[in-house]
Design a protein around this motif. Structure first.
Motif, short mmCIF file in Angstrom:
data_model
loop_
_atom_site.label_atom_id
_atom_site.label_comp_id
_atom_site.label_asym_id
_atom_site.label_seq_id
_atom_site.Cartn_x
_atom_site.Cartn_y
_atom_site.Cartn_z
N THR A 1 54.45 23.22 75.35
CA THR A 1 54.36 23.92 74.08
C THR A 1 53.07 23.51 73.38
O THR A 1 52.54 22.42 73.59
CB THR A 1 55.58 23.62 73.18
N ILE A 2 52.58 24.41 72.55
CA ILE A 2 51.41 24.15 71.72
C ILE A 2 51.97 23.60 70.41
O ILE A 2 52.62 24.34 69.66
CB ILE A 2 50.59 25.44 71.50
N PRO A 3 51.77 22.30 70.13
CA PRO A 3 52.44 21.67 68.97
C PRO A 3 52.25 22.39 67.64
O PRO A 3 53.17 22.44 66.83
CB PRO A 3 51.83 20.27 68.93
N SER A 4 51.09 23.00 67.42
CA SER A 4 50.84 23.69 66.15
C SER A 4 51.40 25.12 66.14
O SER A 4 51.26 25.83 65.15
CB SER A 4 49.34 23.70 65.85
N MET A 5 52.05 25.53 67.25
CA MET A 5 52.65 26.87 67.33
C MET A 5 54.13 26.76 67.63
O MET A 5 54.64 27.35 68.57
CB MET A 5 51.97 27.71 68.42
N LEU A 6 54.83 25.98 66.81
CA LEU A 6 56.27 25.80 66.95
C LEU A 6 56.94 25.96 65.59
O LEU A 6 56.32 25.64 64.56
CB LEU A 6 56.59 24.41 67.50
N LEU B 1 58.32 31.35 66.38
CA LEU B 1 57.40 31.52 67.49
C LEU B 1 57.12 30.19 68.17
O LEU B 1 56.92 29.18 67.50
CB LEU B 1 56.09 32.14 67.00
N TYR B 2 57.10 30.22 69.49
CA TYR B 2 56.84 29.06 70.33
C TYR B 2 55.63 29.40 71.22
O TYR B 2 55.74 30.25 72.10
CB TYR B 2 58.03 28.75 71.23
N GLY B 3 54.50 28.77 70.98
CA GLY B 3 53.34 28.96 71.83
C GLY B 3 53.43 28.03 73.03
O GLY B 3 53.88 26.89 72.91
N GLN C 1 59.08 34.64 71.19
CA GLN C 1 59.60 34.95 69.86
C GLN C 1 61.10 34.79 69.92
O GLN C 1 61.78 35.45 70.71
CB GLN C 1 59.27 36.38 69.44
N VAL C 2 61.63 33.88 69.11
CA VAL C 2 63.06 33.61 69.08
C VAL C 2 63.64 34.25 67.83
O VAL C 2 63.17 33.98 66.72
CB VAL C 2 63.35 32.10 69.13
N GLY C 3 64.64 35.09 68.02
CA GLY C 3 65.24 35.82 66.91
C GLY C 3 64.56 37.16 66.73
O GLY C 3 63.59 37.49 67.41
N LYS C 4 65.07 37.92 65.80
CA LYS C 4 64.55 39.27 65.58
C LYS C 4 63.47 39.32 64.52
O LYS C 4 62.94 40.38 64.22
CB LYS C 4 65.71 40.20 65.23
N SER D 1 59.42 35.93 61.68
CA SER D 1 59.24 34.53 62.07
C SER D 1 58.55 33.77 60.95
O SER D 1 57.47 34.15 60.50
CB SER D 1 58.39 34.45 63.34
N ALA D 2 59.19 32.70 60.51
CA ALA D 2 58.66 31.91 59.40
C ALA D 2 57.30 31.30 59.72
O ALA D 2 56.51 31.05 58.81
CB ALA D 2 59.65 30.81 59.02
N ASN D 3 56.99 31.08 61.00
CA ASN D 3 55.73 30.43 61.36
C ASN D 3 54.69 31.42 61.90
O ASN D 3 53.72 31.00 62.54
CB ASN D 3 55.97 29.29 62.35
N LEU D 4 54.84 32.72 61.64
CA LEU D 4 53.88 33.70 62.15
C LEU D 4 52.47 33.46 61.61
O LEU D 4 51.51 33.43 62.38
CB LEU D 4 54.34 35.13 61.82
#
Length: 136
Positions: A56-61, A85-87, A103-106, A109-112
């Motif tokens: 995983t990309i730590p800054s994209m979690l 979102l999980y990079g 992309q988890v969930g519909k 995404s709070a971290n977009l």
């Protein structure tokens, strides 16, 4: 007994992503590179060719999700319990654009916005940007 069933998603699934030297669209790719999953699903990154890893990309979690680092030439699984979102990147091939997005969930995404602001090597960014455009 009912509580145990309530804590486990009834329809959790496994999603397989292949790590490839050559994919349908180009070289050094995850296929599929954009995955839509639901909380409770497991995304498995499976090496079909040698010299790949997934991490995983730590800054994209999503906030509070710990990074996952896979080993070279071995399957790496992420149980995605938290929406967002999980990079993901292949450590030796990130600069060659070997990245993926889960992309988890519909959504939304709070971290977009945070994911869109992450600085990646040029080819990785070129491949990640269309995935981020699909994400909600």
């Amino acid at each position: 007994m009912t509580a145990a069933f309530a804590a486990t998603p009834a329809f959790a699934k496994d999603v397989i992503v292949q790590m490839k030297n050559q994919g349908a669209a180009s070289a050094m790719v995850f296929e599929p590179s954009f995955v839509q999953a639901m909380p409770g699903d497991t995304v498995k990154f499976v090496p079909t060719d040698k010299s790949h890893s997934a991490q995983t990309i730590p800054s994209m979690l999503p906030a509070g999700v710990a990074p996952v680092i896979g080993k070279m030439n071995q399957e790496m699984s992420i149980k995605v319990d938290k929406p967002g979102l999980y990079g993901v990147a292949c450590k030796p091939h990130t600069s060659m654009g070997m990245v993926a997005l889960i992309q988890v969930g519909k959504g939304p995404s709070a971290n977009l916005a945070t994911a869109r602001a992450v600085k990646l090597p040029p080819l990785a960014a070129k491949r990640m940007n269309p995935m981020l455009a699909k994400a909600r």
